[in-house]
Design an enzyme around this catalytic site. Structure first.
Site, PDB file in Angstrom:
ATOM      1  CG  HIS A   1      47.416  64.239  80.276  1.00 42.13           C
ATOM      2  ND1 HIS A   1      48.019  64.036  81.502  1.00 42.13           N
ATOM      3  CD2 HIS A   1      48.017  65.337  79.753  1.00 42.13           C
ATOM      4  CE1 HIS A   1      48.947  64.959  81.697  1.00 42.13           C
ATOM      5  NE2 HIS A   1      48.973  65.765  80.660  1.00 42.13           N
TER       6      HIS A   1
ATOM      7  CE  LYS B   1      55.649  64.975  84.153  1.00 41.69           C
ATOM      8  NZ  LYS B   1      55.781  65.462  82.769  1.00 41.69           N
TER       9      LYS B   1
ATOM     10  CE1 TYR C   1      45.608  72.386  78.824  1.00 34.50           C
ATOM     11  CE2 TYR C   1      47.473  73.253  80.061  1.00 34.50           C
ATOM     12  CZ  TYR C   1      46.746  72.187  79.558  1.00 34.50           C
ATOM     13  OH  TYR C   1      47.167  70.912  79.801  1.00 34.50           O
TER      14      TYR C   1
ATOM     15  NE  ARG D   1      52.427  66.203  85.640  1.00 34.05           N
ATOM     16  CZ  ARG D   1      52.736  67.216  86.450  1.00 34.05           C
ATOM     17  NH1 ARG D   1      52.461  67.115  87.749  1.00 34.05           N
ATOM     18  NH2 ARG D   1      53.296  68.312  85.983  1.00 34.05           N
TER      19      ARG D   1
ATOM     20  NE  ARG E   1      48.524  67.832  83.866  1.00 35.70           N
ATOM     21  CZ  ARG E   1      49.017  68.457  84.939  1.00 35.70           C
ATOM     22  NH1 ARG E   1      48.354  68.431  86.072  1.00 35.70           N
ATOM     23  NH2 ARG E   1      50.172  69.105  84.877  1.00 35.70           N
TER      24      ARG E   1
END
Length: 310
Positions: free
Chosen positions: A256, A184, A291, A160, A259
């Protein structure tokens, strides 16, 4: 870009409103006690303030009718379906907090279904586009070396943007080829760097000290600004937009996007979903499963483009 030199990682600011009712302030405090991030707490408060504008009734006394009216008002204001669903979620959390506090016995959101948001696939880049992007920085300058290293690390590790800009020297182990990342929820994970990222970092680190003010070594950030401090998310957002233009990438990309590309390309090349989950730092495997859909969609497009009966 910011001209302020930050010797410590930049922290998001808490968005206060002087006219917040006391119960919203108490709710924010309760969220802090739960360990929620500043970004999450700000998002909840922003949503609940929008809700307050749709009724003269205190939020603490709302029933299902007020919640339905609020959602209808959001639709009339042109708020997206995704925003409406998020606002309903914020209301649900607020009322759950009330119930836990003994302030009420019911949750007026209990029987309200969230608007269907659809399953939009994340934006990604082809491997050729990623290569062009990574080759865009001018590595004859120290800032170009820094930018090259940052892009390589972002793609090699699937970080991130907040994780990338806050990497400190103690988190970096070039000899072992790992980064220690705190993501996170303050969860720590080890992420392999790969040869290209290690080489890019080594080339940058040879010149990193030149970005520090004369005689100072008081900032532990790996990736320094021109002023010798920690970068902001805004800094890096502008940087990647600049290099996308240089690389002639026409799609609208953000930090992002790399990522997403990291995860999609791993799966395209046979990585298992559980490993990708660990590398991304996702708490739930269901978050990572998107994904597989991206990879499937790409295979379908390739089949349609190249197969004689596609």
């Amino acid at each position: 870009m910011s001209q302020t030199r930050a010797k410590t990682p930049r922290q998001p600011t808490i968005a206060h409103a002087d006219d917040d009712p006391i119960y919203l302030t108490e709710f924010r405090t309760a969220m802090l006690a739960r360990g929620l991030s500043v970004h999450t707490r700000n998002a909840y408060m922003r949503d609940l303030r929008l809700c307050l504008n749709t009724s003269s009734t205190p939020l603490t006394t709302w029933g299902e009718a007020q919640v339905q009216h609020c959602l209808k008002s959001m639709m009339q204001l042109g708020k997206s379906v995704r925003t409406q669903a998020r606002i309903l979620s914020s209301l649900r959390q607020f009322f759950l907090w009330q119930i836990g506090n003994g302030g009420r016995d019911d949750n007026p959101c209990e029987h309200i279904k969230a608007p269907k948001t659809g399953s939009s696939l994340p934006k990604t880049l082809s491997e050729d586009d990623v290569t062009c992007l990574l080759d865009a920085p001018d590595i004859s300058t120290v800032l170009g070396l820094r930018d090259k290293a940052m892009l390589e690390v972002l793609y090699a590790c699937g970080l991130r943007v907040s994780e990338l800009i806050n990497i400190s020297l103690e988190q970096l182990n070039l000899n072992a080829g790992w980064l220690q990342i705190t993501g996170k929820g303050n969860k720590t994970r080890l992420v392999p760097l790969g040869e290209f990222a290690i080489t890019a970092i080594e080339n940058y680190m040879l010149h990193r000290r030149t970005l520090l003010p004369d005689g100072r070594n008081d900032c532990q950030a790996v990736f320094l600004t021109a002023q010798g401090g920690y970068m902001t998310r805004h800094n890096f957002w502008h940087m990647i937009k600049k290099y996308a233009r240089i690389a002639n990438i026409t799609s609208d990309i953000s930090p992002h996007t790399l990522r997403h590309a990291f995860a999609t390309h791993l799966i395209n090349h046979g990585a298992d979903l559980r490993s990708v989950q660990l590398l991304l730092g996702h708490s739930n495997l269901s978050t990572t499963q998107i994904y597989t859909h991206v990879a499937t969609t790409r295979l379908q497009n390739l089949h349609k483009q190249h197969h004689p009966r596609g």
